[in-house]
Enzyme design. Structure first.
Site, PDB file in Angstrom:
ATOM      1  N   LEU A 194      54.029   9.486  75.926  1.00 17.18           N
ATOM      2  CA  LEU A 194      55.400   9.547  75.414  1.00 17.18           C
ATOM      3  C   LEU A 194      56.215   8.377  75.979  1.00 17.18           C
ATOM      4  O   LEU A 194      57.054   8.550  76.844  1.00 17.18           O
ATOM      5  CB  LEU A 194      56.018  10.896  75.795  1.00 17.18           C
ATOM      6  CG  LEU A 194      57.236  11.356  75.000  1.00 17.18           C
ATOM      7  CD1 LEU A 194      56.967  11.339  73.516  1.00 17.18           C
ATOM      8  CD2 LEU A 194      57.651  12.745  75.431  1.00 17.18           C
ATOM      9  N   HIS A 195      55.921   7.159  75.510  1.00 18.61           N
ATOM     10  CA  HIS A 195      56.694   6.013  75.997  1.00 18.61           C
ATOM     11  C   HIS A 195      57.248   5.255  74.801  1.00 18.61           C
ATOM     12  O   HIS A 195      56.974   5.604  73.662  1.00 18.61           O
ATOM     13  CB  HIS A 195      55.812   5.110  76.867  1.00 18.61           C
ATOM     14  CG  HIS A 195      54.972   4.153  76.091  1.00 18.61           C
ATOM     15  ND1 HIS A 195      55.324   2.842  75.913  1.00 18.61           N
ATOM     16  CD2 HIS A 195      53.828   4.343  75.418  1.00 18.61           C
ATOM     17  CE1 HIS A 195      54.404   2.262  75.154  1.00 18.61           C
ATOM     18  NE2 HIS A 195      53.485   3.143  74.847  1.00 18.61           N
ATOM     19  N   ALA A 196      58.017   4.223  75.052  1.00 16.80           N
ATOM     20  CA  ALA A 196      58.578   3.313  74.055  1.00 16.80           C
ATOM     21  C   ALA A 196      58.860   3.971  72.705  1.00 16.80           C
ATOM     22  O   ALA A 196      59.733   4.801  72.583  1.00 16.80           O
ATOM     23  CB  ALA A 196      57.687   2.091  73.907  1.00 16.80           C
TER      24      ALA A 196
END
Lengths: 559, 90
Positions: free
Chosen positions: B14-16
């Site tokens: 769950l990034h960028a």
């Protein structure tokens, strides 16, 4: 009379004069910012600054292209983050002024992201950029980065970030000067591509007052402050003479006595391909495919890749396009092909080494290239980066053949491959010298280290010797050897390379006319003599000066 | 209070981009949504920095909570979003 003249390293040719525009460095909060007397007003100042930064980023996102827009929008989301505002508010409550409160809140999150590592750590740059802009807004000082330009300007910075260089308004920037940076830094390569004169490693550049007129010589690296009319006039005459001489050369590259040397373009994307396709050159000698992957978080499908390659190949039906397969690794990490952190990325599992660990990555690229080649009729030849041994070359050639592509080659950028070129080239159809990396590995000097510019000079006699070794293997096997590093675009060095046996030169398209002119003024035998002159020198400077002195004066007069 | 547990579908966590899409969706519900690891302190789902700082990896379970009218429907749509591989979608 002209003011003082300083000398840096000229990295993109051309002479021009214009007023200096300093690129503001990142803004830091003042250490002596007073404690807020009215904390409500201080919190308002924080919120106002963050909102202004978010609005500005949204505005820039609306004007940006499809690649930059999502990045700018995501950055705006950070500026609008409730958690960030709340944390800054707490710092105000604890007695910090608005600028320091913003900086402290940003650093809290930055520390968390850095602790997470990997992709999370990369977001720290965006976060600090938001912080720096918000602090500037609170203090009422110019936002960091390149300001909006009103007219022709000479951009001066400590160094430019890749994003800043790419976003420069090409219609207004007449020259670029950086205090740091190196010969093969991003700024240097991009400036050459854009055809903008550039000087790097100019000491004291950032202290030149805004608005000072400077005369820039991107060949010699000389920058003159407050030049007199005489110098400006001399530059203008020179510019005209140069333009006239260069306009007179056309057609394929050849020496005075008719020895063909293919002159090709280095490209890194669809826009470059379209621009190069319209130019009088014989094709592409280096198509860097990284852009297809770098912004992606998952591996693009074969069809997605083929669609991009089609656009790149379309301008070149019947012309050659040499494609370098994916050159990624620890220094240019891909979200979907990461082998982990490395102590020394330049010497790590990059280029073909990465593809050997993940062969499917290479196979899907080759499949996509084969589809695009068939459909566009371009003469596609693929080559692998970071090849050191004949076994690696053979492994690559087999995969290229399996994909149904007609020709395979290798980049010769590791000295091992140059020294053993006889055996390496036996496995493939051609070799291409990447002189930037070849210099880095021959001289054991990091390309990114601006202070080592002198060691990385492509005129270093040791580098020329290694090129000669690669050419000897080419001659023994009858396989063509080209050069696709920036050194191919130096008209004098192009003569030396031709004399060593190099058969094609690939460079930023803007550099082609000068190289074409240089070749047309010398016979192959004269090129061989110049190669001997260069190899006889004791240093890079000596080699360059000696070759210049021995070259046809007609060339020296216009360059 | 509505609550859901879901495993992160995005292959790189769950990034960028996935985080940005999730935060925008959470803001779009108009409710106070929180996200966290089971048994740990939750963060505001409308905060991109908070969500990214969670550092939720692919396949890791997270708990979503929300209160108010339409909380169940809102969480269902967010769960559906998190379960997908947002990186794979262009």
């Amino acid at each position: 009379m002209s003011g003082d003249t300083r000398t840096g390293v000229g990295v993109s040719p051309g002479t021009v004069a214009g007023p200096v525009v300093q690129v503001a460095p990142p803004v830091r909060p003042p250490a002596d910012e007073p404690m807020p007397t009215d904390s409500g007003a201080a919190v308002d100042a924080v919120l106002g600054a963050l909102a202004a930064v978010a609005a500005d980023l949204d505005e820039r996102a609306a004007a940006a292209d499809e690649h930059a827009a999502p990045i700018l929008k995501a950055t705006a989301l950070i500026a609008r983050d409730k958690g960030l505002a709340k944390s800054a508010g707490k710092h105000v409550g604890a007695g910090k002024g608005p600028a320091n409160a913003i900086a402290a809140a940003v650093e809290e999150y930055a520390a968390q992201f850095e602790a997470l590592g990997g992709y999370f750590a990369e977001r720290v740059t965006d976060l600090r950029d938001v912080g720096s802009r918000a602090v500037a807004a609170v203090l009422g000082v110019p936002a960091p980065g390149v300001p909006t330009l009103d007219g022709p300007s000479v951009i001066v910075a400590l160094d430019l970030a890749p994003a800043e260089t790419a976003a420069l308004d090409r219609t207004k920037v007449v020259a670029i000067i950086t205090e740091a940076g190196g010969r093969t830094s991003h700024t240097a390569i991009l400036a050459a591509q854009m055809g903008i004169p550039a000087v790097v490693q100019l000491h004291g550049a950032t202290e030149i007052p805004e608005g000072t007129v400077v005369a820039v010589d991107g060949d010699s690296g000389e920058v003159t402050l407050d030049p007199d009319m005489e110098l400006i006039e001399a530059q203008r005459v020179h510019r005209e003479r140069r333009a006239q001489a260069l306009a007179g050369v056309e057609g394929p590259g050849t020496t005075k006595d008719g020895h063909a040397v293919a002159l090709l373009a280095n490209i890194g994307g669809v826009d470059d391909a379209v621009a190069a396709g319209a130019q009088d050159l014989e094709g592409v000698g280096l198509f860097r495919t990284e852009f297809v992957y770098l912004s992606a978080t998952t591996q693009p499908t074969v069809e997605e890749q083929a669609e991009i390659y089609r656009k790149v190949l379309e301008p070149f039906p019947g012309r050659r396009v040499v494609v370098r397969t994916l050159d990624a690794g620890a220094d240019k990490p891909l979200a979907f092909a990461n082998l982990g952190e490395e102590e020394n990325p330049a010497l790590g599992r990059r280029g073909l080494r990465l593809c050997q660990a993940m062969p499917q990555l290479l196979d899907s690229q080759l499949e996509a290239l084969a589809i695009a080649a068939r459909e566009t009729g371009a003469d596609v030849r693929v080559m692998a980066p970071m090849v050191a041994t004949a076994e690696e070359a053979s492994w690559f050639a087999a995969r290229v053949k399996a994909a149904g592509l007609p020709k395979s080659g290798v980049m010769i950028e590791v000295p091992a491959a140059a020294l053993r070129s006889r055996h390496v080239l036996e496995e493939v159809d051609f070799g291409s010298l990447g002189t930037n990396d070849l210099a880095q590995y021959t001289m054991a000097a990091d390309r990114m280290e601006g202070e080592l510019s002198d060691l990385l000079d492509p005129w270093q006699p040791a580098v020329i010797d290694v090129v000669a070794a690669a050419c000897a293997g080419g001659e023994a096997t009858g396989k063509p050897v080209g050069v696709c590093g920036e050194s191919a675009g130096d008209p004098y060095l192009a003569l030396v390379l031709t004399g060593l046996g190099v058969g094609s030169l690939s460079m930023a398209p803007k550099k082609v006319p000068a190289v074409k002119l240089a070749l047309s003024l010398h016979t192959l035998d004269q090129c061989r003599e110049l190669a001997e002159v260069a190899r006889g020198a004791r240093s890079a400077t000596e080699a360059r000066d000696a070759v210049r002195a021995a070259a046809n004066p007609e060339l020296t007069a216009v360059l | 209070m509505a609550q859901r547990t879901v495993a992160i579908g995005s292959s790189v966590g769950l990034h960028a981009r996935p985080a940005a899409l999730f935060v925008e969706a959470a803001q779009g519900t108009g409710l106070d949504v929180e996200i966290g690891r089971p048994g740990e302190e939750a963060v505001d789902a409308a905060s991109i920095l908070g969500v990214m700082a969670l550092g939720a990896k692919h396949g890791e379970e997270v708990v979503l909570t929300a209160e108010g009218d339409g909380a169940d429907e809102a969480l269902d749509s967010l769960v559906e979003l998190l379960a997908r591989d947002l990186d794979a979608e262009g």
